[in-house]
Enzyme design. Structure first.
Site, short mmCIF file in Angstrom:
data_model
loop_
_atom_site.label_atom_id
_atom_site.label_comp_id
_atom_site.label_asym_id
_atom_site.label_seq_id
_atom_site.Cartn_x
_atom_site.Cartn_y
_atom_site.Cartn_z
N ARG A 92 9.05 4.57 3.16
CA ARG A 92 8.89 3.38 4.00
C ARG A 92 7.87 2.42 3.38
NH1 ARG A 92 6.89 4.85 9.23
NH2 ARG A 92 6.71 2.59 9.24
N ASP A 149 -5.55 2.57 6.86
CA ASP A 149 -4.48 3.13 6.03
C ASP A 149 -5.03 3.91 4.84
OD1 ASP A 149 -2.38 2.05 7.56
OD2 ASP A 149 -2.77 0.10 6.66
N LYS A 205 3.77 -4.25 1.52
CA LYS A 205 4.69 -4.01 2.64
C LYS A 205 4.28 -4.81 3.87
CE LYS A 205 4.07 -0.17 5.27
NZ LYS A 205 3.90 -0.52 6.69
N ASN A 206 2.98 -4.80 4.15
CA ASN A 206 2.53 -5.42 5.41
C ASN A 206 2.45 -6.94 5.34
OD1 ASN A 206 2.59 -2.92 6.52
ND2 ASN A 206 0.38 -2.59 6.46
N ARG A 242 0.57 2.80 20.56
CA ARG A 242 0.51 1.51 19.86
C ARG A 242 1.09 0.43 20.78
NH1 ARG A 242 2.35 2.53 13.66
NH2 ARG A 242 1.32 0.52 13.31
N CYS A 275 5.21 4.85 12.41
CA CYS A 275 4.39 6.06 12.27
C CYS A 275 3.78 6.43 13.61
CB CYS A 275 3.27 5.80 11.26
SG CYS A 275 3.85 5.74 9.56
N1 EPU Z 1 -3.27 -2.77 19.78
C1 EPU Z 1 -3.24 -2.91 21.16
N2 EPU Z 1 -2.40 -3.87 21.69
C2 EPU Z 1 -1.63 -4.67 20.92
C3 EPU Z 1 -1.67 -4.51 19.52
C4 EPU Z 1 -2.51 -3.55 18.98
O1 EPU Z 1 -3.92 -2.19 21.91
O2 EPU Z 1 -0.91 -5.51 21.47
C5 EPU Z 1 -4.15 -1.75 19.19
C6 EPU Z 1 -3.37 -0.66 18.47
O3 EPU Z 1 -2.94 0.34 19.36
C7 EPU Z 1 -4.37 -0.15 17.46
C8 EPU Z 1 -5.17 -1.41 17.11
O4 EPU Z 1 -4.90 -2.34 18.15
O5 EPU Z 1 -5.22 0.78 18.05
C9 EPU Z 1 -4.83 -2.03 15.77
O6 EPU Z 1 -3.45 -2.30 15.72
P1 EPU Z 1 -2.84 -3.51 14.88
O7 EPU Z 1 -2.04 -4.34 15.83
O8 EPU Z 1 -3.93 -4.18 14.12
O9 EPU Z 1 -1.91 -2.76 13.89
P2 EPU Z 1 -0.38 -3.01 13.66
O10 EPU Z 1 -0.11 -4.46 13.55
O11 EPU Z 1 0.40 -2.20 14.59
C10 EPU Z 1 -0.60 -3.05 11.06
C11 EPU Z 1 0.02 -2.31 9.92
C12 EPU Z 1 -0.53 -0.89 9.87
C13 EPU Z 1 -2.03 -0.95 9.73
C14 EPU Z 1 -2.63 -1.77 10.87
C15 EPU Z 1 -4.12 -1.98 10.77
C16 EPU Z 1 2.24 -3.25 9.80
C17 EPU Z 1 3.68 -3.05 9.95
N3 EPU Z 1 1.46 -2.25 10.11
O12 EPU Z 1 -0.22 -2.35 12.23
O13 EPU Z 1 0.03 -0.29 8.71
O14 EPU Z 1 -2.55 0.35 9.80
O15 EPU Z 1 -2.02 -3.08 10.90
O16 EPU Z 1 -4.44 -2.62 9.58
O17 EPU Z 1 1.79 -4.31 9.38
C18 EPU Z 1 1.00 1.41 7.44
O18 EPU Z 1 1.20 0.56 6.57
O19 EPU Z 1 1.21 2.64 7.26
C19 EPU Z 1 0.49 0.99 8.74
C20 EPU Z 1 0.44 1.79 9.79
#
Ligand code: EPU
Length: 431
Positions: free
Chosen positions: A401, A309, A22-23, A120, A115
């Site tokens: 999802r 995750d 998915k990601n 975030r 989620c």
């Molecule tokens: N963060 C910030 N500022 C930003 C971006 C992120 O402070 O601009 C913080 C977030 O709040 C969090 C941390 O950085 O505390 C990590 O966030 P990251 O950006 O790495 O995660 P994401 O891109 O929002 C993706 C996956 C998540 C997975 C995380 C970590 C997708 C759609 N989602 O989220 O997947 O947990 O990376 O590997 O790619 C899931 O599949 O259920 C899921 C939540």
């Protein structure tokens, strides 16, 4: 509301192959907007977030067609406005920031949903785009990002290795003018997967999978298109592994390199599962009559650490293991909303902030619980496999999802697990 019904106490056996990640698929769909030529993403599962992405692409004017398991896109002019309900439906709407900015010159993105794992923010995405020359306006409920001419190259250090922000800046830099260096980048396998797709379409990215990415921007849209098979879903693979660890039995996960989930397999080994790693798959076996060993203190972390995750999945495995355990999630403040469901099944657990404490050696009793989020929902299904009697996981749309058919896959492995449609309201009799 959909439900998943589970009767616990059956061991699992057989082979399973995770779908594409998915990601990877979600950012790849957004990245197709950067290509001047048609693209094909092969073997894309029919997840709810994929359906939302297809609606989002259609709403901005993009052409995407499902041909069997593949998704095919053709270049068309697009509008830079993401509709509110689609942005609210998934975090992955943030992946459209850079592509729509590059294609349409201006993008208006309502703040992304997804989620509820805690705050975030998207500040790193926005800060990086601003460093490349974009104008960013942040409103209470949305952001508006514009550019005049091409984005310019930058030497940029991410303040933390955000997966999403790395992907945004990678896509932007691939189309910017000049040589960009991104430092402190996320190293998750999905980043290298998206980089491979972009390179196949004409980008010039090196270092994907390491904290330092170097990108020679092409100064416009990518000249080609690409046909790409996204990598397998390592979190789905971990879900099957956790299921057999909790329920007992022996399951082989095919088509997924064990290195993609090394930390999780190591955790299962330490807990007492037999894990055999092959080139392109692995087998997890557990004797249901011998309790697993808990007593662990797990911390999640960025790749190659213990993936956030997989933390709820590990928790589901540890409920019945001997010894008290703690799991700390370093990334999200509310990763353990599934604790309420575990407790309803009789587990002695306590979630506070980023921490989950588990007493261990719990015998669970099936009951009615609600999936609070995607991975927490999958963890409750796993707890249901291990519990005595019947469990019902009410799912307000989370599990689908990320898993096209989790109950079906578990059923193929021998679990008594099936989806049930929403119950019709009871007929009321008068008189
Ligand atoms: N963060 C910030 N500022 C930003 C971006 C992120 O402070 O601009 C913080 C977030 O709040 C969090 C941390 O950085 O505390 C990590 O966030 P990251 O950006 O790495 O995660 P994401 O891109 O929002 C993706 C996956 C998540 C997975 C995380 C970590 C997708 C759609 N989602 O989220 O997947 O947990 O990376 O590997 O790619 C899931 O599949 O259920 C899921 C939540």
């Amino acid at each position: 509301m959909e439900r998943i019904e589970i009767t616990g106490g059956r061991t699992l056996a057989g082979r399973v192959r995770p779908a594409c990640a998915k990601n990877s698929v979600l950012p790849l769909l957004a990245a197709t907007l950067l290509c001047r030529e048609p693209c094909t993403l092969c073997g894309v599962p029919d997840l709810a977030d994929v359906q939302t992405s297809l609606q989002l692409l259609a709403s901005v004017g993009a052409a995407v067609e499902r041909r069997g398991p593949d998704l095919c896109t053709a270049p068309r002019p697009v509008r830079g406005l993401v509709p509110d309900p689609l942005a609210a439906a998934m975090r992955a709407s943030v992946f459209y920031l850079a592509p729509l900015l590059l294609r349409a010159g201006r993008v208006e993105l309502p703040l992304p949903g997804g989620c509820r794992l805690g705050p975030r923010p998207i500040d790193i995405h926005l800060d990086g785009l601003a460093a490349m020359g974009a104008t960013v306006r942040t409103l209470p409920d949305r952001v508006v990002v514009q550019r005049r001419g091409a984005l310019h190259a930058v030497d940029y250090t991410l303040r933390l290795p955000s997966v999403g922000a790395t992907l945004t800046l990678l896509m932007a830099a691939a189309c910017a003018r000049g040589f960009t260096t991104l430092r402190g980048a996320a190293c998750e396998p999905e980043i290298a997967d998206v980089a491979a797709f972009l390179n196949a379409a004409g980008a010039r990215i090196a270092g994907a999978g390491t904290p330092v990415l170097t990108i020679r921007g092409v100064g416009g849209l990518l000249p080609g298109g690409a046909r790409h098979t996204p990598l397998p879903d390592r979190i789905a693979a971990a879900t099957y592994a956790a299921a057999v660890a909790a329920a007992g039995g022996q399951v082989t996960v095919e088509g997924c390199r064990p290195a993609y989930l090394g930390a999780f397999l190591q955790f299962l080994r330490r807990a007492g599962c037999r894990v055999e790693a092959g080139q392109d798959g692995f087998t997890v076996a557990r004797d249901p009559d011998r309790p697993l060993q808990g007593g662990v203190d797990l911390r999640t972390g960025a790749w190659p650490g213990f993936a956030t995750d997989t933390a709820p999945l590990a928790a589901a495995v540890l409920l019945g293991a001997e010894g008290a355990s703690r799991i700390h999630d370093a990334l999200f403040q509310n990763r353990f909303a599934c604790a309420a469901g575990f407790a309803a099944m009789g587990a002695r657990v306590r979630a506070r902030g980023r921490d989950l404490w588990l007493a261990g050696s719990d015998r669970l009793q099936g009951t009615l619980v609600t999936a609070p989020d995607l991975r927490g929902g999958a963890a409750l299904v796993i707890a249901g496999l291990f519990a005595e009697g019947s469990s019902t996981v009410l799912d307000p749309g989370h599990i689908r999802r990320g898993y096209a058919d989790l109950p079906g896959e578990l059923r193929q492995l021998g679990a008594a697990c099936r989806p049930a449609p929403a119950r019709a309201p009871k007929a009321v009799q008068y008189g």
